[in-house]
Design an enzyme around this catalytic site. Structure first.
Site, PDB file in Angstrom:
ATOM      1  N   LYS A   1       0.838  -1.206   0.000  1.00  0.00           N
ATOM      2  CA  LYS A   1       0.000   0.000   0.000  1.00  0.00           C
ATOM      3  C   LYS A   1       0.879   1.265   0.000  1.00  0.00           C
ATOM      4  CE  LYS A   1      -3.616  -2.532  -0.189  1.00  0.00           C
ATOM      5  NZ  LYS A   1      -4.636  -2.945   0.772  1.00  0.00           N
TER       6      LYS A   1
HETATM    7  C1  LIG Z   1      -5.695  -3.797   1.336  1.00  0.00           C
HETATM    8  C2  LIG Z   1      -7.146  -3.487   1.326  1.00  0.00           C
HETATM    9  C3  LIG Z   1      -7.965  -3.659   2.450  1.00  0.00           C
HETATM   10  C4  LIG Z   1      -7.514  -4.387   3.686  1.00  0.00           C
HETATM   11  O1  LIG Z   1      -6.365  -3.906   4.243  1.00  0.00           O
HETATM   12  P1  LIG Z   1      -5.433  -4.855   5.184  1.00  0.00           P
HETATM   13  O2  LIG Z   1      -4.489  -3.891   5.771  1.00  0.00           O
HETATM   14  O3  LIG Z   1      -4.801  -5.853   4.278  1.00  0.00           O
HETATM   15  O4  LIG Z   1      -6.345  -5.484   6.179  1.00  0.00           O
HETATM   16  C5  LIG Z   1      -9.283  -3.228   2.380  1.00  0.00           C
HETATM   17  N1  LIG Z   1      -9.784  -2.677   1.259  1.00  0.00           N
HETATM   18  C6  LIG Z   1      -9.035  -2.522   0.149  1.00  0.00           C
HETATM   19  C7  LIG Z   1      -9.646  -1.885  -1.045  1.00  0.00           C
HETATM   20  C8  LIG Z   1      -7.698  -2.937   0.145  1.00  0.00           C
HETATM   21  O5  LIG Z   1      -6.967  -2.821  -0.968  1.00  0.00           O
END
Ligand SMILES: *Cc1c(COP(=O)(O)O)cnc(C)c1O
Length: 373
Positions: free
Chosen positions: A178
């Site tokens: 991310k």
């Molecule tokens: C990565 C992601 C999540 C969840 O995040 P985590 O930190 O992996 O729990 C939720 N929504 C979207 C759109 C994502 O890309």
């Protein structure tokens, strides 16, 4: 293999983490508040609550607006499963809306068609890093809560306003792929102190006070007022997050440079269509293309040549769980379903070199030629 995404950790990040390991507080200490303050500033809001994952942040969001059995929450079909799952965790029912063909962002008209007396909230997902049209969504969702799942879009902007202040509540993820990472982590940001307070309780077992504030007030007293979880983020993770946040703009700028190179390179190739949204505010978590012909063939050819392409996402309503428990299936969200059949995510991450970008471009163009594009 060139991965589709990857973290960027430098010496300053490592130093920041080492300092915390030698300090008094490993969790629920001053590092959490420092990270939260900086996040709130980045998002141009008054409140930030750091939690253990993006999923935990979405769960906190659903809890703080009091989603409960009988409630419906409208979510886009084109997203990661956690967006819908966290509605289910609160006993609510996710209602899957379709997306716009060019951007794959939640379609306000689809929201308009699905909204009803049971609708508690609408969740926009800033798919690939481009912020939804929150003005149109605000109108479509009327007086319901408007939540932004901004897992892809931290650092992005819309009309000069940063992602984080465009909805009632916004959530982030700090997973390694991310925009910034804490290893694992997430956060919820809002301008509403009462929602932030509810989220703070929810991340700490529903208790009225955490260990640090009991310590400050010289008291052992705490009370559980509602059910919660242990969704706390450690000071170790927050130190990494804070150090990463200092480089957020540089990260996003590099992502935009890579995206611009891809767009330029594919502009004459009819078999490769990048998603719409060549906007200055784009955070480019993903660079998604739509290919002509068999996606599976493209996928295998890329992978065989060391390019770690991926698919984001199988529309959530097509997962076995939702088919079984919510009677969803093919035909419910035709735009998302058609996009899924043709989509590939190309590698994009801040540490990607120009040579690696060129390698992806050359491979993509040669696959296009082989497949008759
Ligand atoms: C990565 C992601 C999540 C969840 O995040 P985590 O930190 O992996 O729990 C939720 N929504 C979207 C759109 C994502 O890309």
């Amino acid at each position: 293999m060139i991965p589709y995404g990857r973290q960027n950790v430098n010496a300053a990040d490592i130093d920041a983490v080492l300092q915390v390991l030698q300090s008094d507080w490993l969790t629920t200490g001053p590092g959490v508040e420092r990270f939260e303050q900086q996040l709130a500033q980045t998002a141009a809001v008054s409140q930030a609550v750091a939690v253990s994952s993006g999923t935990a942040a979405l769960h906190c969001a659903m809890a703080s607006i009091e989603v409960q059995p009988g409630d419906e929450v409208i979510v886009p079909a084109m997203t990661f499963v956690a967006t819908a799952n966290t509605v289910v965790m609160q006993g609510g029912r996710p209602v899957f809306a379709d997306v716009l063909p060019g951007s794959l962002l939640l379609d306000p008209q689809s929201v308009n068609a699905l909204i009803g007396p049971r609708t508690k909230a609408v969740v926009g997902v800033d798919y690939a890093g481009l912020a939804c049209d929150y003005r149109a969504l605000r109108e479509a969702c009327r007086d319901r809560w408007l939540v932004a799942d901004a897992s892809h879009s931290l650092g992005g902007h819309q009309d000069g306003r940063p992602v984080g202040c465009l909805a009632d509540l916004t959530t982030f993820s700090f997973h390694p792929v991310k925009p910034i990472t804490c290893g694992e982590g997430g956060a919820l940001v809002t301008d509403r102190p009462e929602l932030a307070e509810a989220a703070r309780r929810f991340r700490n077992h529903g208790l009225s006070a955490d260990a640090a504030s009991r310590d400050r007030q010289q008291t052992w007293v705490y009370e559980m007022q509602s059910l919660g979880f242990n969704y706390r983020l450690t000071d170790i993770q927050c130190a990494l997050g804070l150090s990463q946040l200092a480089r957020l703009d540089a990260f996003i700028n590099r992502r935009r440079e890579i995206a611009a190179r891809y767009r330029q390179a594919f502009s004459d190739c009819s078999a490769i269509q990048p998603l719409a949204g060549d906007s200055h505010g784009h955070a480019y978590h993903l660079f998604v293309i739509q290919v002509s012909g068999e996606r599976e063939t493209w996928f295998k050819k890329f992978r065989r040549r060391g390019i770690g392409v991926n698919v984001h996402y199988l529309p959530v309503h097509l997962h076995a769980y939702y088919r079984q428990h919510y009677q969803t299936g093919v035909g419910m969200c035709p735009v998302a379903e058609a996009a899924y059949e043709r989509m590939l995510s190309l590698p994009i991450y801040p540490a990607m070199t120009d040579a690696q970008v060129d390698e992806v471009i050359e491979t993509a163009l040669s696959v296009a030629e082989e497949l008759g594009g």
